[in-house]
Design an enzyme around this catalytic site. Structure first.
Site, short mmCIF file in Angstrom:
data_model
loop_
_atom_site.label_atom_id
_atom_site.label_comp_id
_atom_site.label_asym_id
_atom_site.label_seq_id
_atom_site.Cartn_x
_atom_site.Cartn_y
_atom_site.Cartn_z
N SER A 543 -2.06 0.45 -3.09
CA SER A 543 -1.45 -0.51 -2.18
C SER A 543 -2.55 -1.43 -1.63
CB SER A 543 -0.70 0.22 -1.06
OG SER A 543 0.11 -0.66 -0.33
N HIS A 658 7.33 2.77 -3.82
CA HIS A 658 5.93 2.46 -3.53
C HIS A 658 5.03 3.68 -3.69
CE1 HIS A 658 2.71 0.01 -2.18
NE2 HIS A 658 2.52 0.68 -1.06
#
Length: 683
Positions: A543, A658
Site C-alpha cells: 500500500s 486491499h
C-alpha cells in the site's frame, strides 16, 4: 499520454487477459520452484492451526469468536459461555457458517464484523464483503434462531456498497451507503447519514446529517452505555481532519475543537487529542496530548481541560481505552508500550488520578482494550514481540489482582537463538531514526555483509509499526530450520505514528522525501555494520509501503538486491482519480494543482524509471478486488518495466481486496510467492 492507461480497466477483457498471461509466467517460474510448496504448506499450517488463540468479544454472559481453519476457510461465527472461555475448555456453538453461506448463495463472502443490540443481544448486524473488497452488505441476524432476517420479514438489509448500519434501537438504525447520484463523496464513500425505520424502504430513510461532496466520508456512532447513549456524527473534510457533532437536547451540536483534533465520548466525558498545538480558555496543550473534561461543561464553554497525557521527545500516545469507570492509557516510548490507568473524579470539578498499570506483562508490544466498556472495568491485555508469540490476559481494574493469563499462543518456529536489537540511524538531516534488527546471535555479529536480510517499513498515515510476532517470517526467513537463517529489519521512519502527530507531519506532502531518506539511512546503517550487503538486502512494503519501496527502486537501486511491492501506489499523477485515491490528498497532495505536482512528480515511481539504470529484480502483487488502491498501479508499472526489459515478476490475485487474499489458502499462496522470490534472489 499514458500508454498503459488501458490497464486501469479493472475487469476489462483485455486487461484481464494481460493479467492472466503475467500470472502464468509467475506461476511457471516461482510456483514450480522446489522452495514454493514447502513454504506454502508451512504457512497454511500456521494460519489454520487449531491451537491459535481464539480472540474473544464479550456479549453479556457469552463470548463470541470468529474462527477459520482448514475445514472452514471462510470461517465460523461461534459462541461459548464466559465461564467456559475463562476456564480454558470452551464448547463452541456455531452461529453462522460462512462457507455454507457462500455455497448456498454462490458468493465469495468475507466476514467483516458484527454488532449486537443491547440489552437483550438477540439481534446482530452482520457485515459481509464480496471477495474481500471494501464494499460490503449489512444484514440483520437473529442470534437465537441463528438465521438472517429477510427484508420481507422487516429485516434490515443494506445492499452492497461502501457504508454501514448502526443500531439506534430495536426498530431503528442509522445507515450510510450509496443512495445513488449525489450521495457519495468524490472519494467514493457515503456523504449522508440517514435514520431508517423498520418496515420502511431504505430509499425513504430520513437524512439527519450531510457532508460535502469534497469530503472524504461521513460516519456515525452510538455509544451503548445505559444513561449515556451518545449519538455522534462526523464528517471528514480530508483524511486527517474531522468535524464532530453530538446529539444534545434533541439536535446535533457541533463540537468546537480544531478540525485536526480527534474527539470521542464516554459516559459524561469528552476526550480530545489535538494533532496540532491547542489553545482553550487560556490553556495551552501541545500536539499529541490527551485532554478530558465533562461534555455538558465543554459544550457550554464553561469547563477547563485536564491533560491525561502530554508527549515528550520520545513518548507519544499509542491509544487509550475506556472501561466503565476508568481510562487505560497506552504510551509508546521509543517504540515500546507502557500502560497506565486514569481514574476520574467523583464530580466533574474534581481531579483525575493516574497510576502505572501494575502487573502488566513485560513485552515490547502491549495492547489493552476494554472487555465491555459500557458495563465493566475489565480489560484484555495482549503482549508480544518479534520472537515471542502473543499472550492473552484478562484483568480487573477494580480489585488490584494481577492479570490472568487466558491463552498463550504456541511458538511456531525455534527462536532460542534469535535476538532483538534496537538501533538508531541518522537520517540525511540528522534526525534519529529507530529500527529493529532480528536474527540469530551469529547473524547479528556478522561483519562481512553475508546475511540475507529483509528490510520493511511503512512511513505514512500516522501508523506506528511495532514489534510483532510473525510465524510466516520466522518460519520462512529467520529461523535456522527455514534454511535461510536470515535477518529481519523494521524501520520506524517518519510519516508513521511512532512519535505522534509531529512525526507524521514531518513526512507529509512536499516533505515526503524525508521518509525515503530515513529508509535509505537504515539500509545504509545495516550495510555499514556488515550484517548484509546490497546484493543480499531485500525490501518489502504494501500500500503506502508499496509507494515506499517503489521509490527505493527508482531512487537508490544500488542499495538493494530485490524488491517486493504489494498492492502499491505508484502513479502519483492519477492516484486521486482511481477508487479511494482522492481521500489521500491530505497525505500526498493534489496532482491537478501545479504546485503540488511540482513535488509529487519527485516521488511518483511510475514516472521516474530510468531505462538506462541497473534496477534490482522486483515482484509486484495486487488484487483484482482491491477497491481501495487500484490494481492499475501495479499493472501499469509492470508493463512499463517489461517494456524497458527489466527483471519484473507480476502476480494478481482475483480476490482478496486491499489485503491481497480472501482466505488462509490465498494468504499462504501469496506468502510462498513472496518468500520464494526473495530466496531465489538473495540467497
Amino acid at each position: 499520454m499514458d500508454a498503459h492507461q488501458w490497464l486501469e480497466d479493472v475487469e476489462g477483457d483485455n486487461a484481464l487477459a494481460w493479467v492472466t498471461e503475467r500470472n502464468a509466467v509467475a506461476e511457471a517460474t516461482l510456483f514450480v520452484d522446489p522452495q514454493f510448496e514447502p513454504i506454502r504448506a508451512s504457512t497454511l499450517d500456521v494460519l489454520e492451526a487449531d491451537d491459535r488463540i481464539a480472540y474473544p468479544s464479550r456479549h453479556g454472559d457469552l463470548v463470541h469468536n470468529f474462527w477459520t481453519d482448514a475445514e472452514h476457510r471462510r470461517g465460523l461465527l461461534r459462541r461459548t459461555t464466559w465461564a467456559d472461555y475463562v476456564g480454558g475448555e470452551p464448547e463452541w456453538e456455531t452461529i453462522l457458517d460462512l462457507d455454507a453461506l457462500c455455497a448456498a448463495e454462490n458468493e465469495s463472502w468475507v466476514f467483516r464484523g458484527s454488532s449486537t443490540l443491547r440489552p437483550d443481544r438477540r439481534r446482530a448486524l452482520i457485515e459481509l464483503s464480496p471477495g474481500g473488497s471494501d464494499a460490503s452488505v449489512t444484514r440483520e441476524f437473529d442470534l437465537v434462531e441463528k438465521r438472517f432476517i429477510a427484508e420481507s420479514e422487516g429485516g434490515f438489509v443494506r445492499p452492497v456498497a461502501k457504508g454501514s448500519l448502526t443500531w439506534i434501537d430495536a426498530d431503528t438504525v442509522y445507515v450510510t451507503t450509496d443512495f445513488g447520484p449525489g450521495s457519495l463523496t468524490r472519494s467514493g464513500y457515503p456523504r449522508t447519514v440517514r435514520r431508517w425505520q423498520r418496515g420502511t424502504s431504505i430509499a425513504d430513510a430520513e437524512v439527519v446529517f450531510e457532508g460535502d461532496e469534497a469530503d472524504v466520508a461521513v460516519g456515525v456512532g452510538v455509544s451503548s452505555m445505559e444513561g449515556f447513549r451518545h449519538h455522534v456524527v462526523e464528517r471528514s473534510p480530508d483524511f486527517f481532519t474531522t468535524r464532530t457533532s453530538i446529539l444534545h437536547e434533541g439536535k446535533f451540536v457541533s463540537v468546537d475543537v480544531p478540525d485536526d483534533a480527534e474527539v470521542s465520548f464516554h459516559e459524561r466525558w469528552i476526550f480530545i487529542s489535538p494533532r496540532s498545538d491547542f489553545e482553550h480558555r487560556g490553556q495551552s496543550f501541545p500536539t499529541g496530548s490527551l485532554l478530558v473534561t465533562d461534555i455538558d461543561g465543554f459544550l457550554a464553554g464553561t469547563s477547563e481541560l485536564t491533560a491525561l497525557f502530554t508527549p515528550t521527545q520520545t513518548a507519544s500516545l499509542g491509544g487509550f481505552s475506556c472501561t466503565r469507570h476508568r481510562v487505560v492509557l497506552n504510551v509508546l516510548d521509543d517504540v515500546r508500550n507502557a500502560l497506565s490507568v486514569a481514574t476520574p473524579p467523583a464530580s466533574t470539578d474534581g481531579s483525575w488520578s493516574i497510576e502505572a498499570l501494575s502487573g502488566a506483562p513485560d513485552a515490547w508490544t502491549l495492547s489493552a482494550s476494554a472487555v465491555d466498556g459500557a458495563e465493566r472495568d475489565d480489560i484484555w491485555l495482549v503482549g508480544t514481540d518479534f520472537v515471542t508469540p502473543e499472550s492473552l490476559f484478562v484483568m480487573s481494574l477494580d480489585g488490584g489482582e494481577a492479570p490472568q493469563l487466558l491463552r498463550q499462543a504456541p511458538a511456531r518456529f525455534d527462536a532460542s537463538d534469535l535476538s532483538i536489537e534496537q538501533h538508531f540511524a541518522a537520517s540525511t538531516d540528522g534526525t534519529r531514526i529507530p529500527y529493529f534488527v532480528v536474527g540469530s546471535n551469529d547473524a547479528l555479529a556478522t561483519t562481512d555483509g553475508s546475511c540475507p536480510t529483509l528490510l520493511s517499513g511503512y512511513g505514512g498515515f500516522e501508523i506506528a509499526r511495532t514489534a510483532a510476532y510473525s510465524a510466516v517470517i520466522g518460519r520462512s526467513w529467520l529461523s535456522s530450520e527455514s534454511g535461510v537463517g536470515g535477518v529481519y529489519v523494521l524501520a520506524n521512519i517518519r510519516g508513521g505514528g511512532e512519535y505522534g502527530p509531529a512525526w507524521h507531519r514531518a513526512g507529509l506532502r512536499e516533505k515526503r522525501p524525508r521518509v525515503y531518506e530515513d529508509f535509505e539511512a537504515v539500509a545504509r546503517a545495516i550495510i555499514e555494520r556488515g550484517i548484509t550487503s546490497p546484493g543480499r538486502l531485500g525490501i518489502s512494503g504494501g500500500s503506502n509501503g508499496g509507494l515506499l519501496v517503489g521509490n527505493m527502486y527508482v531512487r537508490t537501486p544500488e542499495l538493494f538486491g530485490a524488491v517486493v511491492c504489494q498492492v502499491p501506489l505508484l502513479d502519483m499523477q492519477r492516484y486521486h482519480l482511481l477508487l479511494a485515491g482522492a481521500s489521500w490528498m491530505a497525505e500526498y497532495g493534489d496532482p491537478d494543482d501545479p504546485s503540488d505536482w511540482a513535488y509529487l512528480q519527485g516521488y511518483s515511481p511510475y514516472h521516474l524509471v530510468d531505462p538506462a539504470v541497473d534496477h534490482p529484480p522486483i515482484l509486484l502483487t495486487t488484487s483484482t478486488r482491491d477497491d481501495r488502491v487500484h490494481p492499475g498501479h501495479a499493472r501499469k508499472m509492470t508493463a512499463l518495466l517489461e517494456g524497458f526489459g527489466k527483471d519484473v515478476t507480476y502476480w494478481e490475485n482475483i480476490e482478496g481486496g486491499h489485503g491481497g487474499a480472501a482466505d488462509a489458502g490465498q494468504q499462504a499462496t501469496m506468502q510462498a510467492l513472496i518468500f520464494t522470490f526473495l530466496r531465489t534472489r538473495l540467497t
